[in-house]
Design a protein around this motif. Structure first.
Motif, mmCIF file in Angstrom:
data_model
loop_
_atom_site.group_PDB
_atom_site.id
_atom_site.type_symbol
_atom_site.label_atom_id
_atom_site.label_comp_id
_atom_site.label_asym_id
_atom_site.label_seq_id
_atom_site.Cartn_x
_atom_site.Cartn_y
_atom_site.Cartn_z
ATOM 1 N N UNK B 5 0.850 -1.193 0.000
ATOM 2 C CA UNK B 5 0.000 0.000 0.000
ATOM 3 C C UNK B 5 0.883 1.240 0.000
ATOM 4 N N UNK B 6 0.362 2.323 -0.566
ATOM 5 C CA UNK B 6 1.172 3.544 -0.613
ATOM 6 C C UNK B 6 1.538 4.026 0.789
ATOM 7 N N UNK B 7 0.807 3.586 1.809
ATOM 8 C CA UNK B 7 1.182 3.952 3.174
ATOM 9 C C UNK B 7 2.572 3.419 3.511
ATOM 10 N N UNK B 8 2.932 2.282 2.911
ATOM 11 C CA UNK B 8 4.270 1.720 3.137
ATOM 12 C C UNK B 8 5.350 2.637 2.573
ATOM 13 N N UNK B 9 4.986 3.367 1.537
ATOM 14 C CA UNK B 9 5.916 4.370 0.993
ATOM 15 C C UNK B 9 5.889 5.645 1.841
ATOM 16 N N UNK B 10 4.713 6.060 2.217
ATOM 17 C CA UNK B 10 4.570 7.335 2.931
ATOM 18 C C UNK B 10 5.342 7.351 4.256
ATOM 19 N N UNK B 11 5.393 6.236 4.946
ATOM 20 C CA UNK B 11 6.104 6.230 6.230
ATOM 21 C C UNK B 11 7.598 6.454 6.055
ATOM 22 N N UNK B 12 8.073 6.291 4.820
ATOM 23 C CA UNK B 12 9.492 6.508 4.559
ATOM 24 C C UNK B 12 9.792 7.888 3.984
ATOM 25 N N UNK B 13 8.755 8.651 3.686
ATOM 26 C CA UNK B 13 8.973 9.994 3.131
ATOM 27 C C UNK B 13 9.601 10.900 4.190
ATOM 28 N N UNK B 14 9.008 10.904 5.359
ATOM 29 C CA UNK B 14 9.606 11.596 6.507
ATOM 30 C C UNK B 14 9.024 10.993 7.784
ATOM 31 N N UNK B 15 9.636 11.312 8.893
ATOM 32 C CA UNK B 15 9.275 10.644 10.139
ATOM 33 C C UNK B 15 8.190 11.407 10.903
ATOM 34 N N UNK B 16 7.565 10.675 11.801
ATOM 35 C CA UNK B 16 6.511 11.257 12.614
ATOM 36 C C UNK B 16 5.135 11.040 12.005
ATOM 37 N N UNK B 17 4.134 11.557 12.713
ATOM 38 C CA UNK B 17 2.755 11.398 12.254
ATOM 39 C C UNK B 17 2.386 12.518 11.283
#
Lengths: 211, 62
Positions: B5-17
């Motif tokens: 899922x693209x969420x797996x990519x998004x968590x690596x874009x930058x840290x935190x919520x």
């Protein structure tokens, strides 16, 4: 309590021959009537009273809906009440705003925080492999203390584990006594797991009794 | 687990919520929201980023 005068060999009809209440000292309850769903409790040596309770009156579960990397101190976003797979809650439930949870009423509450995470870095023994989680508490709706602090470790990318912390809070002021949750790790080096269809990183709140 | 899922990519874009979803039950790009005021990746970046993660996972697990 009054008793109607009876004739010889006449038995007492409690429905028609008595009025008022029979005191506790004489084996009665001291009550003329009760309230639905309430029970009797002793209030002293001579009287009884009906009381609310006899079961859990508040129980709730909240979770984060999305994963994130690194720290969240505190976890402010993406909270939702468990709403899938036989979900439910008792009472009016917790309210939440920006990760701050407000209790619905005064009382003793057990709060438990489950933090599931996976590793972002590799190498057993490296200094980056600690993960900390806290239940943070405020008594003035402003400054927070770490009411719990639990540590875990993750030693491999793609490995998963969970830490759990719990504490019983005596909530006497729902306007000022609140909780939130936090996680930090060495070098921001974990993925915290969250999901909107199942509980992965989540918190439960159970009211144990009145304060 | 293989990224799905693209969420797996998004968590690596930058840290935190930094990100969330306007409808958490429908995690599509159109519902992607940004919490931290930072930049929002394009849909193409999300698609390409997920594929890159999947290719890397496949290569490591083949």
């Amino acid at each position: 309590m009054a008793l109607t005068r009876l004739g010889l060999n006449q038995s007492i009809n409690l429905a028609s021959n008595t009025t008022g209440t029979l005191g506790v000292a004489n084996g009665g309850t001291g009550l003329t009537s009760g309230t639905t769903d309430q029970f009797l409790k002793f209030t002293g040596s001579t009287t009884l009273a009906s009381a609310t309770g006899g079961g859990i009156t508040e129980a709730d579960t909240w979770r984060i809906t999305s994963q994130f990397s690194g720290d969240a101190a505190p976890i402010t976003a993406n909270w939702e009440r468990d709403d899938t797979d036989g979900n439910g809650y008792i009472g009016s439930g917790m309210s939440q705003s920006s990760g701050v949870f407000t209790f619905p009423s005064t009382g003793f509450y057990r709060v438990t925080f489950y933090h599931q995470f996976s590793g972002m870095t590799t190498g057993p023994g490296t200094s980056s492999n600690y993960v900390q989680q806290e239940i943070q508490y405020t008594a003035n709706n402003s400054s927070y203390n770490d009411a719990t602090e639990v540590w875990g470790s993750i030693f491999q990318n793609g490995a998963y584990t969970m830490t759990v912390s719990s504490k019983i809070f005596d909530i006497t002021d729902t306007s000022n006594q609140k909780v939130r949750f936090s996680t930090t790790s060495a070098d921001n080096s974990i993925y915290t797991q969250g999901n909107t269809g199942k509980n992965m990183t989540y918190a439960t709140f159970v009211k144990l009794g009145e304060t | 687990m293989r990224p799905t899922h693209i969420e797996d990519y998004l968590v690596n874009v930058r840290k935190g919520q930094w990100f969330g979803w306007s409808d958490s039950k429908n995690k599509v790009y159109a519902n992607l929201i940004v919490h931290d005021g930072g930049s929002k990746p394009t849909e193409q970046q999300c698609t390409d980023g997920l594929k890159e993660l999947q290719d890397a996972w496949d290569a490591a697990n083949s």
